[in-house]
Motif scaffolding. Sequence first.
Motif, PDB file in Angstrom:
ATOM      1  N   ASP A  21       0.829  -1.207   0.000  1.00  0.00           N
ATOM      2  CA  ASP A  21       0.000   0.000   0.000  1.00  0.00           C
ATOM      3  C   ASP A  21       0.866   1.261   0.000  1.00  0.00           C
ATOM      4  OD1 ASP A  21      -2.268  -1.604   0.014  1.00  0.00           O
ATOM      5  OD2 ASP A  21      -2.647  -1.336   2.168  1.00  0.00           O
ATOM      6  N   ALA A  22       1.909   1.263   0.797  1.00  0.00           N
ATOM      7  CA  ALA A  22       2.799   2.428   0.891  1.00  0.00           C
ATOM      8  C   ALA A  22       3.518   2.692  -0.429  1.00  0.00           C
ATOM      9  CB  ALA A  22       3.814   2.223   2.014  1.00  0.00           C
ATOM     10  N   LEU A  23       3.762   1.637  -1.200  1.00  0.00           N
ATOM     11  CA  LEU A  23       4.499   1.758  -2.458  1.00  0.00           C
ATOM     12  C   LEU A  23       3.585   1.802  -3.680  1.00  0.00           C
ATOM     13  CD1 LEU A  23       7.300  -0.866  -1.690  1.00  0.00           C
ATOM     14  CD2 LEU A  23       7.448   1.633  -1.491  1.00  0.00           C
ATOM     15  N   SER A  24       2.289   1.687  -3.466  1.00  0.00           N
ATOM     16  CA  SER A  24       1.287   1.669  -4.550  1.00  0.00           C
ATOM     17  C   SER A  24       1.525   0.516  -5.517  1.00  0.00           C
ATOM     18  CB  SER A  24       1.281   3.006  -5.298  1.00  0.00           C
ATOM     19  OG  SER A  24       0.935   4.052  -4.427  1.00  0.00           O
ATOM     20  N   VAL A  25       1.800  -0.658  -4.953  1.00  0.00           N
ATOM     21  CA  VAL A  25       1.921  -1.885  -5.735  1.00  0.00           C
ATOM     22  C   VAL A  25       1.039  -2.945  -5.080  1.00  0.00           C
ATOM     23  CG1 VAL A  25       4.268  -1.361  -6.522  1.00  0.00           C
ATOM     24  CG2 VAL A  25       3.951  -2.737  -4.456  1.00  0.00           C
ATOM     25  N   THR A  26       0.967  -4.116  -5.688  1.00  0.00           N
ATOM     26  CA  THR A  26       0.158  -5.184  -5.110  1.00  0.00           C
ATOM     27  C   THR A  26       0.974  -5.992  -4.096  1.00  0.00           C
ATOM     28  OG1 THR A  26       0.776  -6.815  -6.783  1.00  0.00           O
ATOM     29  CG2 THR A  26      -1.143  -5.412  -7.267  1.00  0.00           C
ATOM     30  N   ARG A  27       0.270  -6.688  -3.241  1.00  0.00           N
ATOM     31  CA  ARG A  27       0.925  -7.582  -2.289  1.00  0.00           C
ATOM     32  C   ARG A  27       1.705  -8.658  -3.034  1.00  0.00           C
ATOM     33  NH1 ARG A  27      -1.105 -12.248  -0.198  1.00  0.00           N
ATOM     34  NH2 ARG A  27       0.041 -13.076   1.566  1.00  0.00           N
ATOM     35  N   GLN A  28       1.174  -9.094  -4.159  1.00  0.00           N
ATOM     36  CA  GLN A  28       1.847 -10.105  -4.976  1.00  0.00           C
ATOM     37  C   GLN A  28       3.204  -9.603  -5.472  1.00  0.00           C
ATOM     38  OE1 GLN A  28       0.585 -13.186  -5.157  1.00  0.00           O
ATOM     39  NE2 GLN A  28       2.508 -13.782  -6.111  1.00  0.00           N
ATOM     40  N   THR A  29       3.303  -8.319  -5.775  1.00  0.00           N
ATOM     41  CA  THR A  29       4.582  -7.741  -6.188  1.00  0.00           C
ATOM     42  C   THR A  29       5.594  -7.844  -5.059  1.00  0.00           C
ATOM     43  OG1 THR A  29       3.539  -6.222  -7.750  1.00  0.00           O
ATOM     44  CG2 THR A  29       5.735  -5.620  -6.968  1.00  0.00           C
ATOM     45  N   ILE A  30       5.162  -7.546  -3.840  1.00  0.00           N
ATOM     46  CA  ILE A  30       6.053  -7.629  -2.678  1.00  0.00           C
ATOM     47  C   ILE A  30       6.502  -9.076  -2.472  1.00  0.00           C
ATOM     48  CG2 ILE A  30       6.283  -7.252  -0.188  1.00  0.00           C
ATOM     49  CD1 ILE A  30       6.086  -4.666  -1.927  1.00  0.00           C
ATOM     50  N   ILE A  31       5.579 -10.011  -2.578  1.00  0.00           N
ATOM     51  CA  ILE A  31       5.912 -11.429  -2.430  1.00  0.00           C
ATOM     52  C   ILE A  31       6.948 -11.834  -3.482  1.00  0.00           C
ATOM     53  CG2 ILE A  31       5.005 -13.784  -2.696  1.00  0.00           C
ATOM     54  CD1 ILE A  31       2.338 -12.669  -1.525  1.00  0.00           C
ATOM     55  N   SER A  32       6.731 -11.433  -4.727  1.00  0.00           N
ATOM     56  CA  SER A  32       7.659 -11.781  -5.808  1.00  0.00           C
ATOM     57  C   SER A  32       9.030 -11.156  -5.600  1.00  0.00           C
ATOM     58  CB  SER A  32       7.082 -11.336  -7.154  1.00  0.00           C
ATOM     59  OG  SER A  32       5.919 -12.086  -7.448  1.00  0.00           O
ATOM     60  N   LEU A  33       9.067  -9.922  -5.119  1.00  0.00           N
ATOM     61  CA  LEU A  33      10.349  -9.271  -4.828  1.00  0.00           C
ATOM     62  C   LEU A  33      11.081 -10.009  -3.715  1.00  0.00           C
ATOM     63  CD1 LEU A  33       9.223  -5.546  -4.905  1.00  0.00           C
ATOM     64  CD2 LEU A  33      10.965  -6.556  -6.383  1.00  0.00           C
ATOM     65  N   GLU A  34      10.376 -10.314  -2.647  1.00  0.00           N
ATOM     66  CA  GLU A  34      10.998 -10.990  -1.503  1.00  0.00           C
ATOM     67  C   GLU A  34      11.524 -12.371  -1.874  1.00  0.00           C
ATOM     68  OE1 GLU A  34       8.622  -8.873   2.204  1.00  0.00           O
ATOM     69  OE2 GLU A  34       8.231 -10.982   1.789  1.00  0.00           O
ATOM     70  N   ASN A  35      10.845 -13.039  -2.786  1.00  0.00           N
ATOM     71  CA  ASN A  35      11.258 -14.386  -3.193  1.00  0.00           C
ATOM     72  C   ASN A  35      12.240 -14.386  -4.356  1.00  0.00           C
ATOM     73  OD1 ASN A  35       9.709 -15.706  -1.239  1.00  0.00           O
ATOM     74  ND2 ASN A  35       7.878 -15.593  -2.508  1.00  0.00           N
ATOM     75  N   GLY A  36      12.609 -13.207  -4.838  1.00  0.00           N
ATOM     76  CA  GLY A  36      13.575 -13.111  -5.918  1.00  0.00           C
ATOM     77  C   GLY A  36      13.045 -13.501  -7.284  1.00  0.00           C
ATOM     78  N   ARG A  37      11.739 -13.555  -7.438  1.00  0.00           N
ATOM     79  CA  ARG A  37      11.151 -13.915  -8.729  1.00  0.00           C
ATOM     80  C   ARG A  37      10.956 -12.697  -9.625  1.00  0.00           C
ATOM     81  NH1 ARG A  37       7.445 -17.130  -5.432  1.00  0.00           N
ATOM     82  NH2 ARG A  37       5.960 -15.470  -5.836  1.00  0.00           N
ATOM     83  N   TYR A  38      11.137 -11.516  -9.056  1.00  0.00           N
ATOM     84  CA  TYR A  38      10.904 -10.274  -9.781  1.00  0.00           C
ATOM     85  C   TYR A  38      11.958  -9.267  -9.353  1.00  0.00           C
ATOM     86  CZ  TYR A  38       8.529  -5.839 -10.909  1.00  0.00           C
ATOM     87  OH  TYR A  38       8.221  -4.594 -11.369  1.00  0.00           O
ATOM     88  N   ASN A  39      12.559  -8.589 -10.310  1.00  0.00           N
ATOM     89  CA  ASN A  39      13.510  -7.526 -10.015  1.00  0.00           C
ATOM     90  C   ASN A  39      12.798  -6.189 -10.132  1.00  0.00           C
ATOM     91  OD1 ASN A  39      15.805  -9.113  -9.548  1.00  0.00           O
ATOM     92  ND2 ASN A  39      16.192  -9.281 -11.737  1.00  0.00           N
ATOM     93  N   ALA A  40      12.969  -5.367  -9.129  1.00  0.00           N
ATOM     94  CA  ALA A  40      12.308  -4.069  -9.103  1.00  0.00           C
ATOM     95  C   ALA A  40      12.864  -3.145 -10.174  1.00  0.00           C
ATOM     96  CB  ALA A  40      12.492  -3.430  -7.737  1.00  0.00           C
ATOM     97  N   SER A  41      11.987  -2.322 -10.736  1.00  0.00           N
ATOM     98  CA  SER A  41      12.441  -1.263 -11.631  1.00  0.00           C
ATOM     99  C   SER A  41      13.241  -0.270 -10.793  1.00  0.00           C
ATOM    100  CB  SER A  41      11.240  -0.553 -12.258  1.00  0.00           C
ATOM    101  OG  SER A  41      10.518   0.162 -11.248  1.00  0.00           O
ATOM    102  N   LEU A  42      13.967   0.579 -11.441  1.00  0.00           N
ATOM    103  CA  LEU A  42      14.754   1.582 -10.723  1.00  0.00           C
ATOM    104  C   LEU A  42      13.846   2.488  -9.898  1.00  0.00           C
ATOM    105  CD1 LEU A  42      17.482   2.769 -10.090  1.00  0.00           C
ATOM    106  CD2 LEU A  42      17.328   4.122 -12.181  1.00  0.00           C
ATOM    107  N   ILE A  43      12.706   2.851 -10.440  1.00  0.00           N
ATOM    108  CA  ILE A  43      11.767   3.711  -9.713  1.00  0.00           C
ATOM    109  C   ILE A  43      11.249   3.007  -8.470  1.00  0.00           C
ATOM    110  CG2 ILE A  43       9.497   4.839  -9.845  1.00  0.00           C
ATOM    111  CD1 ILE A  43      10.166   5.358 -12.841  1.00  0.00           C
ATOM    112  N   LEU A  44      10.850   1.744  -8.605  1.00  0.00           N
ATOM    113  CA  LEU A  44      10.344   0.999  -7.455  1.00  0.00           C
ATOM    114  C   LEU A  44      11.459   0.763  -6.435  1.00  0.00           C
ATOM    115  CD1 LEU A  44       8.115  -0.418  -5.938  1.00  0.00           C
ATOM    116  CD2 LEU A  44       8.512  -2.455  -7.368  1.00  0.00           C
ATOM    117  N   ALA A  45      12.648   0.456  -6.905  1.00  0.00           N
ATOM    118  CA  ALA A  45      13.779   0.260  -6.000  1.00  0.00           C
ATOM    119  C   ALA A  45      14.025   1.525  -5.183  1.00  0.00           C
ATOM    120  CB  ALA A  45      15.030  -0.115  -6.792  1.00  0.00           C
ATOM    121  N   HIS A  46      13.928   2.668  -5.824  1.00  0.00           N
ATOM    122  CA  HIS A  46      14.116   3.944  -5.147  1.00  0.00           C
ATOM    123  C   HIS A  46      13.028   4.159  -4.091  1.00  0.00           C
ATOM    124  CE1 HIS A  46      14.101   8.381  -4.754  1.00  0.00           C
ATOM    125  NE2 HIS A  46      15.408   8.202  -4.801  1.00  0.00           N
TER     126      HIS A  46
END
Length: 68
Positions: A21-46
């Motif tokens: 919610d704080a990052l304006s993404v889905t919970r699934q995005t957070i799960i994928s980032l934490e599990n290394g299945r998705y690499n954040a864009s530079l904007i999201l990483a920032h």
Amino acid sequence: MKNKIQELRKARKVTQQELADALSVTRQTIISLENGRYNASLILAHKIAQFFDITIEELFIFEENENL
């Protein structure tokens, strides 16, 4: 790319949904980032680094043998 998102999130007692919610993404995005299945864009990483008040370099673990 490995990251410290889950470690930082748990240390701050923030749920995956609260972080999403704080990052304006889905919970699934957070799960994928934490599990290394998705690499954040530079904007999201920032945004994530700003949320945790750290640098992008502190957030992500770069390994020399990773494909760029």
